[in-house]
Design a protein around this motif. Structure first.
Motif, mmCIF file in Angstrom:
data_model
loop_
_atom_site.group_PDB
_atom_site.id
_atom_site.type_symbol
_atom_site.label_atom_id
_atom_site.label_comp_id
_atom_site.label_asym_id
_atom_site.label_seq_id
_atom_site.Cartn_x
_atom_site.Cartn_y
_atom_site.Cartn_z
ATOM 1 N N VAL A 81 -25.241 10.249 -33.829
ATOM 2 C CA VAL A 81 -25.604 10.421 -35.340
ATOM 3 C C VAL A 81 -26.975 10.725 -35.750
ATOM 4 C CG1 VAL A 81 -24.897 10.113 -37.748
ATOM 5 C CG2 VAL A 81 -23.085 9.614 -35.981
ATOM 6 N N GLY A 82 -27.720 9.854 -35.280
ATOM 7 C CA GLY A 82 -29.073 9.647 -35.884
ATOM 8 C C GLY A 82 -29.813 10.965 -35.180
ATOM 9 N N LEU A 83 -29.484 11.249 -33.955
ATOM 10 C CA LEU A 83 -30.179 12.639 -33.099
ATOM 11 C C LEU A 83 -29.655 13.806 -33.871
ATOM 12 C CD1 LEU A 83 -30.208 11.134 -29.524
ATOM 13 C CD2 LEU A 83 -32.057 11.362 -31.158
ATOM 14 N N CYS A 84 -28.478 13.809 -34.136
ATOM 15 C CA CYS A 84 -27.952 15.234 -34.494
ATOM 16 C C CYS A 84 -27.826 15.626 -35.962
ATOM 17 C CB CYS A 84 -26.353 15.291 -33.857
ATOM 18 S SG CYS A 84 -26.282 15.112 -32.165
ATOM 19 N N VAL A 85 -27.899 14.442 -36.785
ATOM 20 C CA VAL A 85 -27.503 14.552 -38.169
ATOM 21 C C VAL A 85 -28.998 14.635 -39.012
ATOM 22 C CG1 VAL A 85 -26.306 13.612 -40.276
ATOM 23 C CG2 VAL A 85 -25.078 13.782 -38.208
ATOM 24 N N GLY A 86 -28.960 15.492 -40.059
ATOM 25 C CA GLY A 86 -30.169 15.686 -40.857
ATOM 26 C C GLY A 86 -30.166 16.753 -41.546
ATOM 27 N N GLU A 87 -31.376 17.157 -42.056
ATOM 28 C CA GLU A 87 -31.299 18.384 -43.021
ATOM 29 C C GLU A 87 -30.783 19.681 -42.238
ATOM 30 O OE1 GLU A 87 -35.339 18.979 -44.571
ATOM 31 O OE2 GLU A 87 -35.407 17.287 -45.664
ATOM 32 N N ARG A 88 -31.062 19.426 -40.739
ATOM 33 C CA ARG A 88 -30.337 20.528 -39.867
ATOM 34 C C ARG A 88 -29.442 19.757 -38.979
ATOM 35 N NH1 ARG A 88 -33.052 25.752 -36.907
ATOM 36 N NH2 ARG A 88 -31.152 26.452 -36.340
ATOM 37 N N LEU A 89 -28.297 20.339 -38.758
ATOM 38 C CA LEU A 89 -27.431 19.880 -37.728
ATOM 39 C C LEU A 89 -27.490 20.295 -36.507
ATOM 40 C CD1 LEU A 89 -24.037 19.540 -39.765
ATOM 41 C CD2 LEU A 89 -25.787 17.795 -39.398
ATOM 42 N N TYR A 90 -27.440 19.410 -35.398
ATOM 43 C CA TYR A 90 -27.496 19.920 -33.954
ATOM 44 C C TYR A 90 -26.233 19.105 -33.325
ATOM 45 C CZ TYR A 90 -32.214 21.538 -35.188
ATOM 46 O OH TYR A 90 -33.394 22.145 -35.492
ATOM 47 N N SER A 91 -25.917 19.874 -32.297
ATOM 48 C CA SER A 91 -24.810 19.368 -31.486
ATOM 49 C C SER A 91 -25.286 18.243 -30.393
ATOM 50 C CB SER A 91 -24.149 20.422 -30.747
ATOM 51 O OG SER A 91 -25.056 21.023 -29.579
ATOM 52 N N PRO A 92 -24.381 17.298 -29.989
ATOM 53 C CA PRO A 92 -24.984 16.168 -29.240
ATOM 54 C C PRO A 92 -25.516 16.979 -27.772
ATOM 55 C CG PRO A 92 -22.942 15.810 -30.021
ATOM 56 C CD PRO A 92 -23.149 17.191 -30.792
ATOM 57 N N VAL A 93 -24.942 18.217 -27.592
ATOM 58 C CA VAL A 93 -25.194 19.087 -26.260
ATOM 59 C C VAL A 93 -26.876 19.361 -26.502
ATOM 60 C CG1 VAL A 93 -24.984 20.917 -24.848
ATOM 61 C CG2 VAL A 93 -22.935 19.829 -25.783
ATOM 62 N N ASP A 94 -27.121 19.770 -27.500
ATOM 63 C CA ASP A 94 -28.481 19.998 -27.863
ATOM 64 C C ASP A 94 -29.459 18.809 -27.541
ATOM 65 O OD1 ASP A 94 -27.997 22.687 -28.246
ATOM 66 O OD2 ASP A 94 -27.779 22.323 -30.477
ATOM 67 N N ALA A 95 -29.000 17.600 -28.129
ATOM 68 C CA ALA A 95 -29.684 16.335 -27.916
ATOM 69 C C ALA A 95 -29.856 15.970 -26.425
ATOM 70 C CB ALA A 95 -29.014 15.094 -28.726
ATOM 71 N N VAL A 96 -28.763 16.134 -25.731
ATOM 72 C CA VAL A 96 -28.939 16.076 -24.203
ATOM 73 C C VAL A 96 -29.751 16.921 -23.404
ATOM 74 C CG1 VAL A 96 -27.559 16.099 -22.253
ATOM 75 C CG2 VAL A 96 -26.551 14.770 -24.169
ATOM 76 N N ARG A 97 -29.916 18.044 -23.773
ATOM 77 C CA ARG A 97 -30.561 19.007 -23.200
ATOM 78 C C ARG A 97 -32.195 18.797 -23.620
ATOM 79 N NH1 ARG A 97 -28.860 24.943 -25.295
ATOM 80 N NH2 ARG A 97 -30.710 25.446 -23.883
ATOM 81 N N VAL A 98 -32.500 18.434 -24.906
ATOM 82 C CA VAL A 98 -33.763 18.072 -25.013
ATOM 83 C C VAL A 98 -34.361 16.982 -24.399
ATOM 84 C CG1 VAL A 98 -34.993 17.536 -27.183
ATOM 85 C CG2 VAL A 98 -33.696 19.279 -27.324
ATOM 86 N N LEU A 99 -33.483 15.811 -24.641
ATOM 87 C CA LEU A 99 -33.933 14.473 -24.359
ATOM 88 C C LEU A 99 -33.814 14.091 -23.085
ATOM 89 C CD1 LEU A 99 -32.792 12.424 -27.552
ATOM 90 C CD2 LEU A 99 -35.247 13.388 -26.936
ATOM 91 N N LEU A 100 -32.656 14.397 -22.331
ATOM 92 C CA LEU A 100 -32.564 14.106 -20.883
ATOM 93 C C LEU A 100 -32.908 15.252 -20.068
ATOM 94 C CD1 LEU A 100 -29.175 12.338 -21.320
ATOM 95 C CD2 LEU A 100 -31.181 11.497 -21.145
ATOM 96 N N LEU A 101 -32.588 16.441 -20.222
ATOM 97 C CA LEU A 101 -32.930 17.586 -19.209
ATOM 98 C C LEU A 101 -34.312 18.041 -19.404
ATOM 99 C CD1 LEU A 101 -29.235 19.187 -19.287
ATOM 100 C CD2 LEU A 101 -30.317 17.540 -17.804
ATOM 101 N N GLY A 102 -34.801 17.914 -20.665
ATOM 102 C CA GLY A 102 -36.350 18.469 -20.814
ATOM 103 C C GLY A 102 -36.141 19.924 -21.220
ATOM 104 N N GLU A 103 -35.075 20.523 -21.672
ATOM 105 C CA GLU A 103 -35.205 22.004 -21.960
ATOM 106 C C GLU A 103 -35.649 22.238 -23.198
ATOM 107 O OE1 GLU A 103 -31.308 23.305 -21.529
ATOM 108 O OE2 GLU A 103 -31.141 22.705 -19.307
ATOM 109 N N GLN A 104 -36.235 23.554 -23.376
ATOM 110 C CA GLN A 104 -36.679 23.939 -24.870
ATOM 111 C C GLN A 104 -35.379 24.505 -25.631
ATOM 112 O OE1 GLN A 104 -39.684 23.418 -26.079
ATOM 113 N NE2 GLN A 104 -40.347 22.217 -24.218
ATOM 114 N N VAL A 105 -35.241 24.021 -26.505
ATOM 115 C CA VAL A 105 -34.085 24.559 -27.590
ATOM 116 C C VAL A 105 -34.652 24.702 -28.625
ATOM 117 C CG1 VAL A 105 -31.992 24.086 -28.514
ATOM 118 C CG2 VAL A 105 -32.373 23.164 -26.115
ATOM 119 N N PRO A 106 -34.958 26.050 -29.186
ATOM 120 C CA PRO A 106 -35.518 26.393 -30.348
ATOM 121 C C PRO A 106 -34.959 25.759 -31.613
ATOM 122 C CG PRO A 106 -34.545 28.223 -29.512
ATOM 123 C CD PRO A 106 -34.017 27.213 -28.606
#
Length: 351
Positions: free
Chosen positions: A43-68
């Motif tokens: 929830v802390g990674l995905c919720v804020g002024e803009r919502l992101y999916s847990p998949v986006d969090a995994v892609r950014v933090l674990l896979l190191g992908e660039q997600v706009p």
């Protein structure tokens, strides 16, 4: 006929049944706390002024992908904030549980007996009078926390250390250090005073990857070390004479536990500031969840992480204005402290 004459199977021992019941309860509590921590991290990674999916969090933090969008929001802002809150909560929870359990007094928490105040006073002096910042403040806070804990331990020593005496001396030392903080704040410029006040409040607003690395490295050393030295904690709870009779040197074992626990709390304080009442609340909450089912340290650390992560989410997203996590945990902890004082006064209750 032969079956009717066969001896009945022996009934399960009540002691063994009780041991299995406690082990099952401990597994359930620890599993529930781990799942709660993971849910708060997501929830802390995905919720804020803009919502992101847990998949986006995994892609950014674990896979190191660039997600706009997500690469900056999660990778730069929310990721270090959540991980810092997680590690600091574990540090406060485990450190507080060691003090409270070893001294057999729920008031014997680092943020009550002056250890956190020692780290805070030195940090504020370093910020306001010496112009220190960043890692310099962290080093000063850790060293001063250890020194103040040693001073309190030495002052409370009289043919051994008693919990009530250490608590009273710690409260007195903490009050003296609060006056040092007040004096330093009156001598500070506006910018330094704001910086010191932000640090004193206990906040994750300045959590970045540069600060997370030293915290994680210290935790990687201190947590396993604490689990090793804490093996003698149940024996120390029996009293010094009983511990000595069982072959444990109580003074040496107690000093080792205090040093590691103070280092753990000081490292957390140096990173986030003194987040109020997390060390004080974690042990009692874990104790009531476990109901005597095994050691307290790991569950207390998980409870500390839950308190910090949940408090930060509440302070950032669920109130009319944004508040640092230390304000939220302070609002929760103060009523519990008053209730505990009244209950202890009536019954001499123990953790």
């Amino acid at each position: 006929m032969s079956a009717a004459l066969a001896p009945a199977a022996p009934a399960a021992s009540p002691v063994a049944a009780g041991r299995r019941r406690r082990a099952r309860r401990r597994r359930l509590v620890v599993t529930g706390l781990v799942m709660t921590v993971l849910a708060l991290v997501v929830v802390g990674l995905c919720v804020g002024e803009r919502l992101y999916s847990p998949v986006d969090a995994v892609r950014v933090l674990l896979l190191g992908e660039q997600v706009p969008g997500a690469s900056f929001t999660i990778g730069t802002l929310r990721g270090p904030r959540v991980l810092t809150g997680l590690l600091a909560g574990v540090a406060f929870g485990m450190g507080g549980a060691v003090f409270q359990t070893m001294l057999r007094n729920p008031l014997a928490s680092p943020d009550i007996i002056g250890v956190s105040a020692g780290a805070s006073a030195a940090a504020v002096v370093a910020i306001t009078l010496l112009g220190a910042s960043g890692s310099g403040v962290s080093v000063v806070a850790v060293v001063s926390g250890l020194l103040v804990a040693g001073l309190i331990y030495a002052l409370s020593w009289r043919r051994g250390v008693q919990g009530a005496r250490l608590v009273l001396i710690g409260i007195a030392v903490g009050a003296m250090l609060e006056s040092v903080i007040s004096y330093a704040m009156t001598r500070a410029g506006i910018y330094d005073a704001n910086e010191a006040l932000r640090w004193l409040t206990g906040s994750l607003n300045s959590a970045f990857w540069a600060d997370l690395g030293p915290l994680a490295a210290a935790m990687a050393v201190l947590v396993p070390l604490l689990l090793v030295v804490a093996r003698r904690l149940p024996v120390l709870q029996l009293g010094d004479e009983a511990a000595a009779g069982l072959g444990v040197r109580p003074d040496r074992a107690r000093l080792a536990l205090l040093l590691v626990a103070v280092a753990l709390v000081s490292v957390g304080t140096a990173t986030t500031g003194p987040i109020a009442f997390v060390a004080f609340l974690s042990g009692p909450i874990a104790h009531r969840l476990l109901r005597g089912a095994g050691g307290l340290l790991v569950p207390a650390g998980l409870v500390g992480a839950v308190l910090v992560l949940a408090g930060d989410l509440v302070g950032q997203h669920l109130l009319v204005a944004r508040f640092p996590v230390g304000v939220v945990t302070g609002v929760l902890g103060a009523p519990y402290l008053l209730w505990l004082l009244a209950r202890t006064n009536r019954s001499g209750g123990r953790l």
